[in-house]
Design a protein around this motif. Structure first.
Motif, PDB file in Angstrom:
ATOM      1  N   ASP B  21      -4.756  -3.808   9.147  1.00  0.00           N
ATOM      2  CA  ASP B  21      -3.743  -2.682   8.347  1.00  0.00           C
ATOM      3  C   ASP B  21      -2.511  -2.232   9.370  1.00  0.00           C
ATOM      4  N   ASN B  22      -1.807  -1.399   8.679  1.00  0.00           N
ATOM      5  CA  ASN B  22      -0.569  -0.986   9.523  1.00  0.00           C
ATOM      6  C   ASN B  22      -0.843  -0.296  10.983  1.00  0.00           C
ATOM      7  N   CYS B 332      -4.730  -7.566  -0.966  1.00  0.00           N
ATOM      8  CA  CYS B 332      -4.535  -6.023  -0.419  1.00  0.00           C
ATOM      9  C   CYS B 332      -3.136  -5.829  -0.471  1.00  0.00           C
ATOM     10  N   ARG B 336      -3.976   0.565  -0.361  1.00  0.00           N
ATOM     11  CA  ARG B 336      -5.221   0.680   0.709  1.00  0.00           C
ATOM     12  C   ARG B 336      -6.569  -0.073   0.137  1.00  0.00           C
ATOM     13  N   GLN B 356      -6.208   2.474   5.231  1.00  0.00           N
ATOM     14  CA  GLN B 356      -5.058   2.400   5.620  1.00  0.00           C
ATOM     15  C   GLN B 356      -4.051   1.535   4.789  1.00  0.00           C
ATOM     16  N   GLN B 357      -2.983   1.574   5.144  1.00  0.00           N
ATOM     17  CA  GLN B 357      -2.210   0.853   4.239  1.00  0.00           C
ATOM     18  C   GLN B 357      -2.264  -0.770   4.935  1.00  0.00           C
ATOM     19  N   LEU B 358      -2.696  -1.811   3.891  1.00  0.00           N
ATOM     20  CA  LEU B 358      -3.067  -3.071   4.533  1.00  0.00           C
ATOM     21  C   LEU B 358      -2.025  -4.153   4.972  1.00  0.00           C
TER      22      LEU B 358
END
Lengths: 351, 471
Positions: B21-22, B332, B336, B356-358
């Motif tokens: 993730d980010n 993804c 998220r 989280q943003q993936l």
């Protein structure tokens, strides 16, 4: 379903009528008589409801006097409290959420690194209603400047604004000369949220509205529960300064209910007021009914009450999309975009 | 009670996936039982990450601070760490280094196979087009792994933070911004592309460009769209000649370097930029994810959209990957969620909220039991490369197949050898791994023949009015 299927569904008034062998009001053909009958039925219903409430209050009071737990009140079933289970609801004890908040685009604002500065502009060639709306926005939001749109592209304005130290940008869109959309761009890195804008009521239309002062307002963000809602809430938060002047008693509210975000602007006041209160019951002195006979049931008391005065404007927002990065309709990518297959349930909410 | 229309998801077969993730967390998602629900088992590390690559050696992550780390996919222990050169060192490059459109950030990463021609090495590419191949030293003793696997959080087991003085560094572009890179199954060629950089294929051993794409012809308005390559994928692991390109102008293009420099086929998908493309094992299907959260499956023989993947995908799809053995596709992105779809029925099997943003998802294939019959293309290739190292040095030592030849010439070279190879029967060409002693020339020929053979059904037919445009 023409007729009622179950007897339980019939209300008390109709039951009583049926028992008495009378016609149901709906069977009466004369309109005057029918409406008179309906009025009676309605009065009956109201009376019954009052009785029910009185009985409930009495039971509660008795329970309190006996030192028992009062019978549980019924909770009405609403769409919100029967909403679909959502795993994305943000929890305050979630450390990952905290870490993400420390690193996202708004962390600079919330750690007070820079003060918010807002640029407001419109779609090209805006009309008078939009201008009036923006005039009110300028009064509500501190440190906001209106720029005429001219014939610039939005991307140019975004560039211009971030070069001049603006931290966010509003673009009010209009359709048929009525404002209908609001684009909020966080500068310089995004994100960009696009809202549908509806139910605008300017302060002039609000009864008994107050005049806005130039104090820094307090900000209330209600019900932004999910991860997406949390992010949208932070986006709104980044528009307003972090240091409210409590002297001004101004409050700006973004209230989320069923994914509709209601904007309200109030002035509040705490006033001392004389109210009546039930006389205190002290065991041994006046706990039994006999000793209380001569005493007054209520006592007067000075209490602090809160009063609200709305300043306006009012409007409602509904999120359409959240784009990562600044406005880019062609090459941008979305963090969240509303799609038709999300609307398969009325109990599913995203904010 | 309110009526709820929620249907329970059917669950998916056991797998293990790594999701980055980010924030830089790597989350390990596992399904334990048949028809199980994926769950996050562990979470490793926390350092902002840009891109990832999964190989035999481990799970490689390119960090934002300009280093590449290789993690043990089983335990998350850092096996090695290496700095990435961001300039080629020459004076001209240094002056080019101050470009406004591109930064020093790593945009592409590939971890070579241990048994391949490169040994344990990583290929990295920065946005400015500085490509580097660096050997890395991983602890590959199983005993050592076993010991270090005990301490999950012990991340500093062997940190060889060399800056890569022995690295092979060169530049693939001097303008524009590289956005993606892919290495083919044999790990001899790589394709690069980006914003303002059209696709080009490079020979990694010679460090020369062997092929570059030509912009498509002007459209009916007489306009040329500037090059904007956002996603790349080779159609098959065995064939480096055919690859699929996704553009920021929401086009999907099929290139065949043996045929022409313009795309063989080109069609639009949706209205937002293509963000990721992943090949299916079968050599003609691709999975395409776009910036507005659309995921679909395309047949690259005809250019038809086989079908979209449902599942309320709300945000941009950043990564999609097909499992090498199971019929599942993981995707993804910015919404998220990690979603698992069935590859054939395109039904949503499971989804996990990963908070989280993936950025990327990969299937951990290192723990897979070795299948009895090598069904997937992946296994074939690994077999191929097993035999390769013995012959590789003489093979590209004496013959010099490509030095910046235009595509046409390369085809001619192919034809010369083709005559002697024609005698080989079709079966022989098709299945068996390449016999030892073949140089790159013959490999190329073989690929050529193979294309000839399977071209007849696969060649995109020219459609007249609507649908994909053939060039």
């Amino acid at each position: 379903m023409g007729k009622r299927m179950h007897d339980d569904d019939e209300d008390a008034g109709e039951k009583a009528l049926r028992k008495a062998g009378q016609k149901l009001p709906s069977q009466i053909k004369n309109k005057h008589k029918r409406s008179a009958e309906y009025a009676k039925v309605r009065a009956e219903k109201i009376k019954e409801k009052k009785q029910r409430i009185r009985a409930r209050d009495k039971a509660e009071k008795q329970a309190v006097e006996l030192g028992e737990a009062p019978p549980a009140r019924q909770v009405p079933r609403t769409i919100e409290n029967t909403r679909e289970a959502d795993e994305t609801v943000a929890r305050p004890d979630d450390e990952e959420l905290l870490e993400d908040c420390n690193e996202d685009e708004f962390s600079g604002h919330f750690s007070r690194e820079h003060a918010p500065k807002l640029l407001i502009t419109t779609s090209q060639e805006c009309s008078a209603p939009t201008r009036r709306f923006i005039k009110e926005l300028l009064m509500v939001i501190p440190n906001a400047t209106f720029y005429k749109r001219g014939s610039y592209e939005l991307k140019q304005i975004v560039k211009y604004a971030s070069n001049r130290g603006f931290t966010s940008m509003f673009v009010v869109n209009e359709n048929r000369k009525q404002p209908n959309g609001l684009l909020i761009v966080a500068l310089p890195e995004g994100p960009t949220a696009h809202f549908k804008l509806s139910s605008i009521q300017l302060s002039k239309k609000i009864k008994g509205h107050g005049r806005t002062t130039s104090h820094m307002p307090e900000l209330l963000l209600n019900n932004f529960t999910t991860r997406l809602g949390h992010r949208i809430g932070r986006l709104f938060g980044s528009v307003f300064p972090q240091d409210p002047q409590f002297r001004g008693r101004r409050a700006v509210t973004f209230h989320n209910q069923r994914d509709f975000i209601f904007f309200r602007h109030h002035r509040y006041i705490f006033e001392e007021k004389e109210i009546k209160e039930l006389a205190p019951v002290t065991i041994g002195v006046n706990s039994d009914a006999k000793s209380r006979k001569g005493m007054p049931k209520t006592v007067k008391k000075n209490a602090v009450v809160a009063r609200l005065q709305e300043c306006g404007p009012r409007f409602t927002l509904k999120l359409q999309s959240l784009q990562s990065g600044t406005f880019d309709s062609k090459y941008g990518e979305y963090e969240w975009v509303h799609k038709p297959d999300m609307d398969t349930s009325r109990r599913r909410f995203f904010l | 009670m309110p009526r709820t229309s929620a249907v329970d998801l059917p669950g998916c077969p056991p797998f293990r996936a790594l999701c980055c993730d980010n924030l830089g967390y790597v989350k390990v998602v596992e399904v334990a039982s048949e028809k199980g629900v994926p769950q996050v088992v562990t979470r490793w590390g926390r350092e902002p990450t840009l891109c990832t690559s999964f190989g035999q050696e481990g799970f490689a992550l390119a960090r934002k601070n300009g280093t590449v780390e290789v993690l043990n996919p089983a335990s998350g222990v850092r096996l090695t760490q290496i700095g990435v050169p961001t300039t080629t060192g020459t004076a001209t490059e240094a002056s080019n280094g101050k470009r406004e459109d591109a930064t020093d950030a790593i945009c592409g990463l590939h971890l070579f196979k241990k048994t391949g021609i490169w040994g344990t090495a990583v290929l990295t590419c920065t946005e400015q087009g500085v490509v580097a191949i660096q050997r890395i030293s991983c602890q590959d003793d199983d005993e050592d792994m076993g010991v270090s696997a005990g301490g999950d959080e012990d991340m500093g087991v062997s940190t060889s933070n060399q800056s890569g003085s022995d690295a092979m560094v060169w530049s693939v572009t001097d303008s524009g911004c590289i956005l993606c890179l892919r290495v083919d199954g044999s790990e001899r060629y790589a394709v690069f592309g980006g914003k303002g950089v059209d696709v080009s294929m490079w020979d990694l051993e010679k460090r020369t460009r062997i092929w570059s794409a030509k912009n498509p012809r002007r459209d009916n308005l007489g306009l040329i769209a500037p090059a904007y390559v956002t996603a790349l994928a080779f159609l098959s692991d065995k064939d480096h000649r055919k690859f699929v390109v996704g553009t920021g102008h929401h086009q999907i293009r099929l290139y065949d370097i043996g045929a022409q420099r313009r795309p063989m086929m080109m069609f639009d998908y949706g209205e937002s930029p293509i963000k990721t493309i992943a090949p299916d094992g079968d050599g003609y299907m691709v999975y395409v994810g776009s910036g507005s959260g659309d995921l679909a499956c395309f047949d690259m023989r005809t250019g038809q959209n086989v079908g979209g993947f449902k599942g309320k995908i709300a945000g941009s799809v950043r990564s999609v990957v097909r499992h090498p053995t199971l019929p599942i596709v993981a995707s993804c992105g910015l919404d998220r969620y990690l979603r698992i779809h069935h590859a054939k029925t395109r039904q949503l099997l499971a989804m996990v909220f990963l908070k989280q943003q993936l950025l990327s998802v990969v299937f951990d294939t290192s723990a897979l039991p070795v299948p009895s019959a090598p069904t997937s293309a992946d296994k074939e290739i690994s077999k191929l490369s097993d035999q390769k190292p013995a012959v590789k040095t003489p093979a590209h030592g004496d013959n010099t197949p490509f030095d910046m030849k235009p595509a046409g010439e390369a085809v001619v070279t192919g034809k010369e050898v083709k005559t002697e190879k024609k005698k080989r029967s079709r079966e022989e060409v098709d299945d068996s791994p390449r016999p030892a002693g073949n140089g790159m020339k013959s490999k190329k020929t073989k690929a050529k023949i193979k294309i000839k053979q399977d071209k007849s059904p696969k060649r995109p037919r020219k459609l007249k009015s609507s649908g994909p445009r053939c060039l």
